[in-house]
Motif scaffolding. Structure first.
Motif, PDB file in Angstrom:
ATOM      1  N   THR A  89       0.845  -1.182   0.000  1.00  0.00           N
ATOM      2  CA  THR A  89       0.000   0.000   0.000  1.00  0.00           C
ATOM      3  C   THR A  89       0.883   1.234   0.000  1.00  0.00           C
ATOM      4  O   THR A  89       2.027   1.186   0.477  1.00  0.00           O
ATOM      5  N   ALA A  90       0.377   2.319  -0.517  1.00  0.00           N
ATOM      6  CA  ALA A  90       1.135   3.566  -0.534  1.00  0.00           C
ATOM      7  C   ALA A  90       1.085   4.262   0.818  1.00  0.00           C
ATOM      8  O   ALA A  90       1.944   5.090   1.127  1.00  0.00           O
ATOM      9  N   ASP A  91       0.080   3.917   1.653  1.00  0.00           N
ATOM     10  CA  ASP A  91      -0.079   4.580   2.954  1.00  0.00           C
ATOM     11  C   ASP A  91      -0.605   3.582   3.984  1.00  0.00           C
ATOM     12  O   ASP A  91      -1.813   3.425   4.152  1.00  0.00           O
ATOM     13  N   CYS A  92       0.309   2.928   4.654  1.00  0.00           N
ATOM     14  CA  CYS A  92      -0.037   1.907   5.639  1.00  0.00           C
ATOM     15  C   CYS A  92      -0.872   2.484   6.787  1.00  0.00           C
ATOM     16  O   CYS A  92      -1.841   1.867   7.241  1.00  0.00           O
ATOM     17  N   ARG A  97      -5.999   2.949   9.744  1.00  0.00           N
ATOM     18  CA  ARG A  97      -7.086   3.742  10.343  1.00  0.00           C
ATOM     19  C   ARG A  97      -8.436   3.378   9.744  1.00  0.00           C
ATOM     20  O   ARG A  97      -9.433   3.242  10.462  1.00  0.00           O
ATOM     21  N   ARG A  98      -8.475   3.222   8.432  1.00  0.00           N
ATOM     22  CA  ARG A  98      -9.736   2.881   7.750  1.00  0.00           C
ATOM     23  C   ARG A  98     -10.276   1.538   8.246  1.00  0.00           C
ATOM     24  O   ARG A  98     -11.456   1.401   8.543  1.00  0.00           O
ATOM     25  N   VAL A  99      -9.408   0.543   8.335  1.00  0.00           N
ATOM     26  CA  VAL A  99      -9.827  -0.785   8.779  1.00  0.00           C
ATOM     27  C   VAL A  99     -10.224  -0.751  10.256  1.00  0.00           C
ATOM     28  O   VAL A  99     -11.238  -1.320  10.657  1.00  0.00           O
ATOM     29  N   GLN A 100      -9.449  -0.063  11.071  1.00  0.00           N
ATOM     30  CA  GLN A 100      -9.747   0.024  12.504  1.00  0.00           C
ATOM     31  C   GLN A 100     -11.068   0.756  12.734  1.00  0.00           C
ATOM     32  O   GLN A 100     -11.901   0.308  13.526  1.00  0.00           O
ATOM     33  N   GLU A 101     -11.288   1.862  12.049  1.00  0.00           N
ATOM     34  CA  GLU A 101     -12.531   2.628  12.212  1.00  0.00           C
ATOM     35  C   GLU A 101     -13.747   1.836  11.755  1.00  0.00           C
ATOM     36  O   GLU A 101     -14.852   2.032  12.268  1.00  0.00           O
ATOM     37  N   ALA A 102     -13.549   0.915  10.811  1.00  0.00           N
ATOM     38  CA  ALA A 102     -14.660   0.075  10.347  1.00  0.00           C
ATOM     39  C   ALA A 102     -14.924  -1.085  11.308  1.00  0.00           C
ATOM     40  O   ALA A 102     -15.878  -1.833  11.130  1.00  0.00           O
ATOM     41  N   GLY A 103     -14.076  -1.231  12.333  1.00  0.00           N
ATOM     42  CA  GLY A 103     -14.310  -2.235  13.356  1.00  0.00           C
ATOM     43  C   GLY A 103     -13.736  -3.618  13.078  1.00  0.00           C
ATOM     44  O   GLY A 103     -14.091  -4.579  13.753  1.00  0.00           O
ATOM     45  N   TRP A 104     -12.820  -3.730  12.109  1.00  0.00           N
ATOM     46  CA  TRP A 104     -12.235  -5.031  11.814  1.00  0.00           C
ATOM     47  C   TRP A 104     -11.100  -5.336  12.776  1.00  0.00           C
ATOM     48  O   TRP A 104     -10.595  -4.464  13.472  1.00  0.00           O
ATOM     49  N   ASP A 105     -10.656  -6.568  12.812  1.00  0.00           N
ATOM     50  CA  ASP A 105      -9.692  -7.088  13.774  1.00  0.00           C
ATOM     51  C   ASP A 105      -8.256  -6.736  13.379  1.00  0.00           C
ATOM     52  O   ASP A 105      -7.700  -7.316  12.443  1.00  0.00           O
ATOM     53  N   VAL A 106      -7.660  -5.790  14.095  1.00  0.00           N
ATOM     54  CA  VAL A 106      -6.284  -5.376  13.844  1.00  0.00           C
ATOM     55  C   VAL A 106      -5.366  -6.106  14.814  1.00  0.00           C
ATOM     56  O   VAL A 106      -5.601  -6.108  16.018  1.00  0.00           O
ATOM     57  N   LEU A 107      -4.333  -6.761  14.301  1.00  0.00           N
ATOM     58  CA  LEU A 107      -3.392  -7.503  15.137  1.00  0.00           C
ATOM     59  C   LEU A 107      -2.142  -6.705  15.472  1.00  0.00           C
ATOM     60  O   LEU A 107      -1.567  -6.850  16.532  1.00  0.00           O
ATOM     61  N   GLN A 108      -1.697  -5.892  14.519  1.00  0.00           N
ATOM     62  CA  GLN A 108      -0.472  -5.121  14.719  1.00  0.00           C
ATOM     63  C   GLN A 108      -0.652  -3.743  14.114  1.00  0.00           C
ATOM     64  O   GLN A 108      -0.991  -3.615  12.933  1.00  0.00           O
ATOM     65  N   GLU A 109      -0.437  -2.730  14.914  1.00  0.00           N
ATOM     66  CA  GLU A 109      -0.480  -1.358  14.407  1.00  0.00           C
ATOM     67  C   GLU A 109       0.692  -1.145  13.460  1.00  0.00           C
ATOM     68  O   GLU A 109       1.680  -1.881  13.511  1.00  0.00           O
ATOM     69  N   PRO A 110       0.611  -0.121  12.604  1.00  0.00           N
ATOM     70  CA  PRO A 110       1.737   0.146  11.703  1.00  0.00           C
ATOM     71  C   PRO A 110       3.024   0.387  12.484  1.00  0.00           C
ATOM     72  O   PRO A 110       3.029   1.076  13.502  1.00  0.00           O
ATOM     73  N   MET A 111       4.078  -0.239  11.998  1.00  0.00           N
ATOM     74  CA  MET A 111       5.393  -0.040  12.605  1.00  0.00           C
ATOM     75  C   MET A 111       6.476  -0.174  11.540  1.00  0.00           C
ATOM     76  O   MET A 111       6.308  -0.887  10.560  1.00  0.00           O
ATOM     77  N   ASP A 112       7.557   0.555  11.748  1.00  0.00           N
ATOM     78  CA  ASP A 112       8.692   0.473  10.835  1.00  0.00           C
ATOM     79  C   ASP A 112       9.466  -0.808  11.105  1.00  0.00           C
ATOM     80  O   ASP A 112       9.772  -1.122  12.264  1.00  0.00           O
ATOM     81  N   GLN A 113       9.774  -1.534  10.048  1.00  0.00           N
ATOM     82  CA  GLN A 113      10.500  -2.796  10.162  1.00  0.00           C
ATOM     83  C   GLN A 113      11.935  -2.591   9.677  1.00  0.00           C
ATOM     84  O   GLN A 113      12.190  -1.755   8.803  1.00  0.00           O
ATOM     85  N   PRO A 114      12.884  -3.366  10.220  1.00  0.00           N
ATOM     86  CA  PRO A 114      14.292  -3.185   9.826  1.00  0.00           C
ATOM     87  C   PRO A 114      14.584  -3.536   8.368  1.00  0.00           C
ATOM     88  O   PRO A 114      15.638  -3.179   7.843  1.00  0.00           O
ATOM     89  N   TRP A 115      13.663  -4.218   7.683  1.00  0.00           N
ATOM     90  CA  TRP A 115      13.914  -4.591   6.280  1.00  0.00           C
ATOM     91  C   TRP A 115      13.363  -3.558   5.299  1.00  0.00           C
ATOM     92  O   TRP A 115      13.223  -3.820   4.120  1.00  0.00           O
ATOM     93  N   GLY A 116      13.030  -2.350   5.797  1.00  0.00           N
ATOM     94  CA  GLY A 116      12.719  -1.241   4.906  1.00  0.00           C
ATOM     95  C   GLY A 116      11.259  -1.021   4.573  1.00  0.00           C
ATOM     96  O   GLY A 116      10.955  -0.357   3.590  1.00  0.00           O
ATOM     97  N   VAL A 117      10.345  -1.561   5.381  1.00  0.00           N
ATOM     98  CA  VAL A 117       8.920  -1.315   5.153  1.00  0.00           C
ATOM     99  C   VAL A 117       8.268  -0.868   6.450  1.00  0.00           C
ATOM    100  O   VAL A 117       8.794  -1.089   7.553  1.00  0.00           O
TER     101      VAL A 117
END
Length: 138
Positions: A89-92, A97-117
């Motif tokens: 995605t261009a904007d994680c 936020r869109r998925v969370q606001e719609a009430g779906w099951d989020v397991l991990q919030e956006p975070m920077d990973q050491p492999w560049g994503v």
């Protein structure tokens, strides 16, 4: 060689919930909706990728599976241990936020990973694990 991905398959146990998630929350489009006997297959895809589709199918849709194997597949799906799909995605953060606001099951919030994503993890309504990553240059 000219080899490209055409389709991948995700087991779902409720097509109405799956379509609400994949179409309404993620913005994918329905490409095909087929019923045969007591089964249904729906293909969804990103408008940005005309050649790649995700086939939503019932667990254990393979006609060669025994009834016991179908039941085992349904139990694994219910536990959330079947694998899903990794998306880019261009904007994680916006997708999260869109998925969370719609009430779906989020397991991990956006975070920077050491492999560049920057990525996040979400479960679809059937329990499939989906990851969404945004490339970080720099």
């Amino acid at each position: 060689m000219d080899v490209k991905l055409k389709q991948c398959f995700i087991a779902v146990d409720d097509f109405d919930k799956a379509l609400a998630f994949y179409v309404e929350a993620l913005g994918l489009e329905v490409r095909n909706d087929v019923s045969f006997e007591d089964m249904r297959w729906v293909t969804v895809a990103s408008p940005l990728q005309p050649d790649v589709e995700i086939v939503l199918e019932p667990p254990g849709a393979d006609p060669d599976l025994s009834p016991a194997d179908r039941e085992a597949m349904a139990r694994l799906l219910a536990k959330g241990v079947l694998r899903g799909v990794n998306f880019s995605t261009a904007d994680c953060d916006a997708l999260y936020r869109r998925v969370q606001e719609a009430g779906w099951d989020v397991l991990q919030e956006p975070m920077d990973q050491p492999w560049g994503v920057r990525d996040c993890a979400i479960r679809d309504p059937s329990g499939n694990l989906l990851r969404f990553s945004e490339r970080r240059d720099g």
